[in-house]
Design an enzyme around this catalytic site. Sequence first.
Site, PDB file in Angstrom:
ATOM      1  N   THR A 184      30.150  39.705  46.887  1.00 11.98           N
ATOM      2  CA  THR A 184      28.791  39.168  46.786  1.00 11.98           C
ATOM      3  C   THR A 184      27.820  39.934  47.673  1.00 11.98           C
ATOM      4  O   THR A 184      28.224  40.474  48.720  1.00 11.98           O
ATOM      5  CB  THR A 184      28.804  37.679  47.213  1.00 11.98           C
ATOM      6  OG1 THR A 184      27.473  37.236  47.428  1.00 11.98           O
ATOM      7  CG2 THR A 184      29.574  37.461  48.519  1.00 11.98           C
ATOM      8  N   ASP A 185      26.545  39.935  47.286  1.00 10.42           N
ATOM      9  CA  ASP A 185      25.521  40.572  48.139  1.00 10.42           C
ATOM     10  C   ASP A 185      25.343  39.810  49.449  1.00 10.42           C
ATOM     11  O   ASP A 185      24.751  40.325  50.396  1.00 10.42           O
ATOM     12  CB  ASP A 185      24.187  40.704  47.394  1.00 10.42           C
ATOM     13  CG  ASP A 185      23.565  39.375  46.984  1.00 10.42           C
ATOM     14  OD1 ASP A 185      24.206  38.318  47.151  1.00 10.42           O
ATOM     15  OD2 ASP A 185      22.410  39.398  46.480  1.00 10.42           O
ATOM     16  N   GLU A 186      25.876  38.560  49.511  1.00  9.92           N
ATOM     17  CA  GLU A 186      25.670  37.750  50.720  1.00  9.92           C
ATOM     18  C   GLU A 186      26.372  38.339  51.937  1.00  9.92           C
ATOM     19  O   GLU A 186      26.067  37.966  53.068  1.00  9.92           O
ATOM     20  CB  GLU A 186      26.114  36.305  50.469  1.00  9.92           C
ATOM     21  CG  GLU A 186      25.370  35.704  49.299  1.00  9.92           C
ATOM     22  CD  GLU A 186      25.481  34.188  49.180  1.00  9.92           C
ATOM     23  OE1 GLU A 186      25.759  33.529  50.188  1.00  9.92           O
ATOM     24  OE2 GLU A 186      25.277  33.691  48.066  1.00  9.92           O
TER      25      GLU A 186
ATOM     26  N   TYR B 138      30.951  31.038  54.284  1.00 12.80           N
ATOM     27  CA  TYR B 138      31.315  31.608  52.973  1.00 12.80           C
ATOM     28  C   TYR B 138      31.198  33.132  53.008  1.00 12.80           C
ATOM     29  O   TYR B 138      32.152  33.859  52.706  1.00 12.80           O
ATOM     30  CB  TYR B 138      30.415  31.028  51.866  1.00 12.80           C
ATOM     31  CG  TYR B 138      30.415  31.847  50.595  1.00 12.80           C
ATOM     32  CD1 TYR B 138      31.550  31.921  49.784  1.00 12.80           C
ATOM     33  CD2 TYR B 138      29.274  32.575  50.197  1.00 12.80           C
ATOM     34  CE1 TYR B 138      31.555  32.693  48.623  1.00 12.80           C
ATOM     35  CE2 TYR B 138      29.268  33.337  49.040  1.00 12.80           C
ATOM     36  CZ  TYR B 138      30.413  33.393  48.257  1.00 12.80           C
ATOM     37  OH  TYR B 138      30.421  34.161  47.119  1.00 12.80           O
TER      38      TYR B 138
ATOM     39  N   LYS C  35      33.992  36.271  52.682  1.00 16.25           N
ATOM     40  CA  LYS C  35      33.920  37.301  51.633  1.00 16.25           C
ATOM     41  C   LYS C  35      33.854  38.696  52.281  1.00 16.25           C
ATOM     42  O   LYS C  35      34.463  39.653  51.778  1.00 16.25           O
ATOM     43  CB  LYS C  35      32.701  37.077  50.725  1.00 16.25           C
ATOM     44  CG  LYS C  35      32.751  35.829  49.861  1.00 16.25           C
ATOM     45  CD  LYS C  35      33.892  35.804  48.862  1.00 16.25           C
ATOM     46  CE  LYS C  35      33.709  36.773  47.703  1.00 16.25           C
ATOM     47  NZ  LYS C  35      34.793  36.624  46.693  1.00 16.25           N
TER      48      LYS C  35
HETATM   49  P1  NAD Z   1      33.579  29.224  40.886  1.00 18.88           P
HETATM   50  O1  NAD Z   1      33.582  28.382  42.121  1.00 18.88           O
HETATM   51  O2  NAD Z   1      32.829  28.759  39.690  1.00 18.88           O
HETATM   52  O3  NAD Z   1      35.090  29.483  40.403  1.00 18.88           O
HETATM   53  C1  NAD Z   1      36.108  29.785  41.291  1.00 18.88           C
HETATM   54  C2  NAD Z   1      37.440  29.736  40.510  1.00 18.88           C
HETATM   55  O4  NAD Z   1      38.485  30.122  41.405  1.00 18.88           O
HETATM   56  C3  NAD Z   1      37.798  28.334  40.000  1.00 18.88           C
HETATM   57  O5  NAD Z   1      38.312  28.417  38.694  1.00 18.88           O
HETATM   58  C4  NAD Z   1      38.859  27.857  40.974  1.00 18.88           C
HETATM   59  O6  NAD Z   1      39.775  26.929  40.406  1.00 18.88           O
HETATM   60  C5  NAD Z   1      39.530  29.172  41.324  1.00 18.88           C
HETATM   61  N1  NAD Z   1      40.208  29.114  42.617  1.00 18.88           N
HETATM   62  C6  NAD Z   1      39.725  28.656  43.800  1.00 18.88           C
HETATM   63  N2  NAD Z   1      40.660  28.733  44.750  1.00 18.88           N
HETATM   64  C7  NAD Z   1      41.769  29.279  44.163  1.00 18.88           C
HETATM   65  C8  NAD Z   1      43.055  29.617  44.623  1.00 18.88           C
HETATM   66  N3  NAD Z   1      43.420  29.396  45.892  1.00 18.88           N
HETATM   67  N4  NAD Z   1      43.921  30.179  43.765  1.00 18.88           N
HETATM   68  C9  NAD Z   1      43.580  30.408  42.463  1.00 18.88           C
HETATM   69  N5  NAD Z   1      42.373  30.070  41.971  1.00 18.88           N
HETATM   70  C10 NAD Z   1      41.482  29.512  42.810  1.00 18.88           C
HETATM   71  O7  NAD Z   1      33.089  30.639  41.371  1.00 18.88           O
HETATM   72  P2  NAD Z   1      32.175  31.722  40.622  1.00 18.88           P
HETATM   73  O8  NAD Z   1      30.762  31.377  40.841  1.00 18.88           O
HETATM   74  O9  NAD Z   1      32.701  31.930  39.256  1.00 18.88           O
HETATM   75  O10 NAD Z   1      32.491  33.008  41.520  1.00 18.88           O
HETATM   76  C11 NAD Z   1      33.561  33.891  41.186  1.00 18.88           C
HETATM   77  C12 NAD Z   1      33.610  35.017  42.202  1.00 18.88           C
HETATM   78  O11 NAD Z   1      32.362  35.715  42.220  1.00 18.88           O
HETATM   79  C13 NAD Z   1      33.840  34.544  43.630  1.00 18.88           C
HETATM   80  O12 NAD Z   1      34.692  35.440  44.265  1.00 18.88           O
HETATM   81  C14 NAD Z   1      32.455  34.584  44.265  1.00 18.88           C
HETATM   82  O13 NAD Z   1      32.532  34.816  45.664  1.00 18.88           O
HETATM   83  C15 NAD Z   1      31.842  35.758  43.536  1.00 18.88           C
HETATM   84  N6  NAD Z   1      30.371  35.734  43.400  1.00 18.88           N
HETATM   85  C16 NAD Z   1      29.744  34.654  42.833  1.00 18.88           C
HETATM   86  C17 NAD Z   1      28.372  34.670  42.681  1.00 18.88           C
HETATM   87  C18 NAD Z   1      27.629  33.521  42.027  1.00 18.88           C
HETATM   88  O14 NAD Z   1      26.407  33.558  41.968  1.00 18.88           O
HETATM   89  N7  NAD Z   1      28.309  32.509  41.492  1.00 18.88           N
HETATM   90  C19 NAD Z   1      27.627  35.785  43.098  1.00 18.88           C
HETATM   91  C20 NAD Z   1      28.313  36.864  43.674  1.00 18.88           C
HETATM   92  C21 NAD Z   1      29.685  36.833  43.801  1.00 18.88           C
HETATM   93  P1  TYD Z   2      23.069  28.394  45.641  1.00 19.12           P
HETATM   94  O1  TYD Z   2      23.001  28.242  44.160  1.00 19.12           O
HETATM   95  O2  TYD Z   2      23.857  27.404  46.428  1.00 19.12           O
HETATM   96  O3  TYD Z   2      23.533  29.885  45.928  1.00 19.12           O
HETATM   97  P2  TYD Z   2      23.559  30.727  47.322  1.00 19.12           P
HETATM   98  O4  TYD Z   2      23.449  29.790  48.461  1.00 19.12           O
HETATM   99  O5  TYD Z   2      24.897  31.375  47.235  1.00 19.12           O
HETATM  100  O6  TYD Z   2      22.421  31.701  47.221  1.00 19.12           O
HETATM  101  O7  TYD Z   2      21.581  28.355  46.202  1.00 19.12           O
HETATM  102  C1  TYD Z   2      20.607  29.274  45.758  1.00 19.12           C
HETATM  103  C2  TYD Z   2      19.367  29.049  46.599  1.00 19.12           C
HETATM  104  O8  TYD Z   2      18.819  27.757  46.298  1.00 19.12           O
HETATM  105  C3  TYD Z   2      19.638  29.027  48.090  1.00 19.12           C
HETATM  106  O9  TYD Z   2      18.507  29.599  48.750  1.00 19.12           O
HETATM  107  C4  TYD Z   2      19.744  27.551  48.420  1.00 19.12           C
HETATM  108  C5  TYD Z   2      18.777  26.924  47.454  1.00 19.12           C
HETATM  109  N1  TYD Z   2      19.085  25.561  46.971  1.00 19.12           N
HETATM  110  C6  TYD Z   2      18.085  24.582  46.965  1.00 19.12           C
HETATM  111  O10 TYD Z   2      16.936  24.813  47.402  1.00 19.12           O
HETATM  112  N2  TYD Z   2      18.379  23.357  46.453  1.00 19.12           N
HETATM  113  C7  TYD Z   2      19.628  23.049  45.974  1.00 19.12           C
HETATM  114  O11 TYD Z   2      19.858  21.897  45.526  1.00 19.12           O
HETATM  115  C8  TYD Z   2      20.645  24.063  45.987  1.00 19.12           C
HETATM  116  C9  TYD Z   2      22.023  23.778  45.465  1.00 19.12           C
HETATM  117  C10 TYD Z   2      20.310  25.316  46.489  1.00 19.12           C
END
Ligand code: NAD
Ligand code: TYD
Length: 338
Positions: free
Chosen positions: A124-126, A149, A153
């Site tokens: 992630t960019d975070e 988090y 990562k």
């Molecule tokens: P999500 O929370 O929707 O899904 C996570 C999945 O991983 C779930 O299916 C969960 O059951 C599985 N999981 C969790 N712990 C596990 C374990 N111990 N063993 C096996 N499976 C397990 O997450 P997402 O939003 O789909 O994110 C997927 C990946 O992308 C993550 O690594 C996250 O850090 C990264 N990412 C997400 C975002 C975003 O905006 N959602 C952005 C950048 C990077």
């Molecule tokens: P989120 O979807 O939790 O992603 P991340 O924290 O990984 O960026 O949140 C996106 C942005 O929105 C973040 O700045 C937190 C904010 N946020 C709210 O303002 N209200 C909400 O209810 C949630 C879930 C997030």
Amino acid sequence: MKLLVTGGCGFIGSNFVRLALKTRPAWTIVNLDALTYAGNPENLKGVDRDPRYRFAKGSICDEAFVDGLVKEGFQAIVNFAAESHVDRSLYGPSEFVRTNIQGTVNLLEAAKRHAVPRFLQISTDEVYGSLPPEGFFHETTPLHPNNPYSATKAAADQMVLAYVHTFGIEALITRSSNNYGPYQYPEKLIPLHVSNAFEGKPLPVYGDGMQIRDWLHVEDNCRGVLAALEKGKKGEVYNLGGGNERPNLSVAQAILKHTGRDESLLQYVKDRPGHDRRYAIDCTKANRELGWTPEIVFEKGLAGTIDWYRENREWVSRIKSGEYRSYYEKNYGAAAGR
Ligand code: NAD
Ligand code: TYD
């Protein structure tokens, strides 16, 4: 190609499994997922009976299980599995340490032991921390994670790169900005606000709502992940961003407009502790080396996402009621798993 995907029942993983099976007819996929609260096998309804797909219920934290599965032989591993929600990491960081760091190490160890020729870590960019109003994250930007988090990562990324350097494993990393689109668990900003707007419930806005995120449609991200898997170089990091920087407040306002609600539903709440102010990502490297570019303009992608949530309101209500868990038992029963 026989591919092991972890976390394929989550938001991005399930979109990736669908895209890969659709566009790569010769591939077979094993999906290793622990089915945590965020893992919903219903996200793969329709593809879960594809003979090229198999589900393996288990945790990446279970070293013996991971080793036994990887021993089968795979041409690549893509690790999506993670605890992914910043707010949860503030109150329960240990699970993030276990899954995001130790789980990744278990996969790396298995990949090393069984000579898996490709390992793609989804990051992630975070990990870069927070930006001032100007500037972008580049792949060379020093890591500066600010919350539990992103710290886990970043640690996982460092372990991946250490395994490349020390053991020569063929691993690489993608770091994407905030994803949005179908099948996102309704605790993240966009699906939470959309589902609340449908129900006429308040949309929580943290602090002043002027924090900026760079929104990337999940389909664009999944195309980028495929490109990195097929064309990326060992030991390299590829940033994937949407070029759609928006303050949270304007995202909330757009959601209210699309759902026919007025701004009285905006509810300013206490800010998230340590809240990162701005993320913005430079992805010229992915463009140059992978031929990848994001294609979905945010306003269009958001409208399509809201339509999807409108058409799939039952998917959201089954999650909110906890009923989504029964899909797995109904469809796979006791024989499910490896
Ligand atoms: P999500 O929370 O929707 O899904 C996570 C999945 O991983 C779930 O299916 C969960 O059951 C599985 N999981 C969790 N712990 C596990 C374990 N111990 N063993 C096996 N499976 C397990 O997450 P997402 O939003 O789909 O994110 C997927 C990946 O992308 C993550 O690594 C996250 O850090 C990264 N990412 C997400 C975002 C975003 O905006 N959602 C952005 C950048 C990077
Ligand atoms: P989120 O979807 O939790 O992603 P991340 O924290 O990984 O960026 O949140 C996106 C942005 O929105 C973040 O700045 C937190 C904010 N946020 C709210 O303002 N209200 C909400 O209810 C949630 C879930 C997030």
